[in-house]
Design a protein around this motif. Structure first.
Motif, PDB file in Angstrom:
ATOM      1  N   LYS A  74       0.865  -1.175   0.000  1.00 49.88           N
ATOM      2  CA  LYS A  74       0.000   0.000   0.000  1.00 49.88           C
ATOM      3  C   LYS A  74       0.901   1.224   0.000  1.00 49.88           C
ATOM      4  N   ALA A  75       0.739   2.044  -1.028  1.00 55.65           N
ATOM      5  CA  ALA A  75       1.529   3.271  -1.169  1.00 55.65           C
ATOM      6  C   ALA A  75       0.583   4.392  -1.569  1.00 55.65           C
ATOM      7  N   GLU A  99       2.801  -1.904   4.344  1.00 55.05           N
ATOM      8  CA  GLU A  99       3.070  -0.485   4.104  1.00 55.05           C
ATOM      9  C   GLU A  99       4.507  -0.147   4.480  1.00 55.05           C
ATOM     10  N   LEU A 127       6.870   6.223   0.759  1.00 53.53           N
ATOM     11  CA  LEU A 127       6.826   5.390   1.956  1.00 53.53           C
ATOM     12  C   LEU A 127       8.052   5.651   2.830  1.00 53.53           C
TER      13      LEU A 127
END
Length: 195
Positions: A74-75, A99, A127
């Motif tokens: 997840k970005a 993440e 991130l």
């Protein structure tokens, strides 16, 4: 992997994640749109297998783990399936995405190059955990490493070089990453090694 947009506009992240649990094929989620991923080549799989084997062997006594493209990252408001990641911060919780990748690897193809070099690069680099972003050509030998510590400036590695992964302080020989890969650069390399 190439992406094919589906007729699902404005789907929520929660609906996307629920759908992935029952889907027969993988999809990436980009700004509310869902894209089906297509199949990869044999060379693509050889590169990923070589990287996985090399990294797994070197991470045995470390808290870090290497994951293949079955784990999403997840970005920002996106969910991607990178070809390979190294994650040292996996916590209990969702078992299908992270993440906190330390390193993200993408193997480039004609259909994915633009997305991997633009939108995905920017999303991954947002991130806080990411230290290295590695792009690997499959049709010729070129490993590009972009490091946070070097302001994301690209460094290229070729046959005869060793790719330095600063985040783990380890080296991977380029010829091992490309072992058994069928392209002109590797054919020339193997012929010169036999001469």
């Amino acid at each position: 992997m190439a992406l094919q947009q589906l007729k699902q506009n404005g789907i929520s992240p929660e609906d996307y994640l629920a759908g992935e649990l029952v889907s027969d094929i993988k999809h990436e989620y980009i700004d509310g749109e869902v894209y089906a991923m297509t199949v990869t080549s044999i060379n693509h799989n050889r590169i990923i297998g070589n990287l996985y084997a090399g990294l797994r062997a070197q991470l045995v006594n470390m808290p870090c783990e290497v994951f293949t493209s079955d784990i999403k990252v997840k970005a920002q408001n996106n969910f991607f399936y990178p070809d390979l990641i190294v994650d040292c911060e996996r916590k209990k919780g969702d078992q299908h995405f992270t993440e906190t990748p330390l390193i993200v690897f993408e193997v480039l193809s004609k259909t994915t190059r633009k997305l991997d070099q633009t939108l995905k690069r920017l999303a991954y680099q947002s991130l806080p955990s990411l230290q290295d972003y590695v792009l690997i050509e499959q049709d010729f030998v070129d490993v590009e490493v972009c490091r946070r510590s070097n302001h994301w400036q690209p460094e290229h590695y070729y046959l005869g070089d060793q790719v330095y992964l600063a985040a783990l302080d380890l080296f991977l020989p380029v010829h091992e990453i490309y072992a058994k890969v069928d392209n002109d650069d590797m054919s020339s390399f193997l012929q010169s090694a036999l001469a």
